[in-house]
Write an enzyme that holds these catalytic residues in place. Structure first.
Site, short mmCIF file in Angstrom:
data_model
loop_
_atom_site.label_atom_id
_atom_site.label_comp_id
_atom_site.label_asym_id
_atom_site.label_seq_id
_atom_site.Cartn_x
_atom_site.Cartn_y
_atom_site.Cartn_z
N ASP A 1 0.82 -1.22 0.00
CA ASP A 1 0.00 0.00 0.00
C ASP A 1 0.85 1.26 0.00
O ASP A 1 2.07 1.20 0.19
CB ASP A 1 -0.97 0.00 1.20
CG ASP A 1 -0.30 -0.45 2.50
OD1 ASP A 1 0.93 -0.43 2.58
OD2 ASP A 1 -1.03 -0.83 3.43
N ASN B 1 -7.61 -2.90 14.33
CA ASN B 1 -9.03 -3.12 13.99
C ASN B 1 -9.21 -4.30 12.99
O ASN B 1 -10.27 -4.47 12.43
CB ASN B 1 -9.65 -1.84 13.41
CG ASN B 1 -9.00 -1.43 12.09
OD1 ASN B 1 -8.07 -2.07 11.60
ND2 ASN B 1 -9.50 -0.35 11.50
N HIS C 1 -7.51 -4.69 10.15
CA HIS C 1 -7.22 -4.40 8.73
C HIS C 1 -5.94 -5.10 8.30
O HIS C 1 -5.03 -5.33 9.10
CB HIS C 1 -7.20 -2.89 8.42
CG HIS C 1 -5.99 -2.12 8.84
ND1 HIS C 1 -6.05 -1.01 9.64
CD2 HIS C 1 -4.67 -2.27 8.54
CE1 HIS C 1 -4.83 -0.53 9.82
NE2 HIS C 1 -3.97 -1.28 9.17
N GLU D 1 -9.77 -1.69 5.29
CA GLU D 1 -10.40 -1.41 6.58
C GLU D 1 -11.67 -2.25 6.75
O GLU D 1 -12.19 -2.80 5.77
CB GLU D 1 -10.76 0.09 6.65
CG GLU D 1 -9.56 1.02 6.55
CD GLU D 1 -8.71 1.07 7.82
OE1 GLU D 1 -8.84 0.19 8.68
OE2 GLU D 1 -7.90 2.01 7.93
#
Ligand code: GLP
Length: 235
Positions: free
Chosen positions: A66, A128, A130, A135
């Site tokens: 990314d 979380n 991801h 996400e």
């Protein structure tokens, strides 16, 4: 899914050895690489080995997961800069063989990955759940695309910036479907703040609410966890 629980220093060495063995067996290996703090120790081990044993990265290809949108690629906190400073400049890798999702053409990255599948993908995980910048709520069918970062990710990543307002709000990321194409996946997680995401990945229901749960279906996944990241797993 295999799980290895050990001290971080030992896991860094074991994960590095997987890469070194692969590159020695196949000098044209394709590596999927991650940013964040989790793989830094592993990258240090690769550098040590390269200096000591001359492991040859000349023909290796890399695909990073990314990149932020909204800061230039030569920004000190861009993932291009991170990879160059943390790893690439210390190896004899050909920078022309290092790839990042294109900020102006995400779809072309998926095509490249289809042509040159990743042999070994290194992953971290967000608190979380991801993976890369996919996400919660991201489709399991996603390919490389633009994404908005979750508030929790912006907060987690603000430690690398002067202030939370400086953290980019968008990114371009390999999709979940792209990540699943890798032949082998090593996911590194260290620290208590990863324990819940790891427990959901291992014991939770497969759901787009926790993107990492897509990995439950991966045929060759190993989790490298320290005691803290593994602390919520049942013995
Ligand atoms: C970032 C990256 C992810 C990484 C995650 C965890 O948001 N896009 O690829 O896995 O954060 O980072 P860390 O390893 O620093 O906890």
């Amino acid at each position: 899914m295999k799980i290895i629980i050990n001290k971080k220093a030992k896991l860094d060495k074991l994960a590095a050895q997987e890469i070194i063995n692969l590159v020695n067996e196949n000098p044209k290996a394709v590596l999927g690489l991650a940013t964040g703090s989790s793989p830094i120790g592993l990258y240090e081990e690769l550098i040590k080995d390269h200096k000591a044993n001359k492991t040859n990265y000349k023909k290796v290809t890399t695909f990073n997961l990314d990149e932020y949108i909204g800061i230039p690629i030569d920004h000190e906190q861009s993932y291009h800069t991170f990879m160059y400073e943390t790893l690439f400049k210390h190896l004899n890798i050909n920078l022309k063989n290092t790839n990042f999702p294109k900020q102006d053409d995400p779809a072309s990255y998926t095509k490249l990955l289809e042509k040159k599948p990743v042999d070994l993908q290194i992953l971290g995980i967000g608190s979380n759940g991801h993976i890369a910048f996919n996400e919660p709520g991201t489709s399991f069918d996603s390919t490389t695309q633009y994404v908005d970062l979750a508030e929790s990710t912006i907060k987690d990543n603000s430690r690398f910036f002067d202030s939370i307002d400086d953290v980019p709000k968008r990114a371009v990321t390999m999709g979940l479907k792209d990540i699943m194409m890798a032949k082998k996946v090593i996911l590194l997680a260290f620290g208590k703040n990863k324990a819940e995401a790891i427990n959901t990945l291992v014991n939770g229901k497969k759901s787009e609410d926790c993107p990492a749960t897509i990995l439950q279906d991966h045929p060759n996944l190993t989790l490298y966890l320290d005691e803290d990241a593994a602390s919520l797993l049942k013995k």
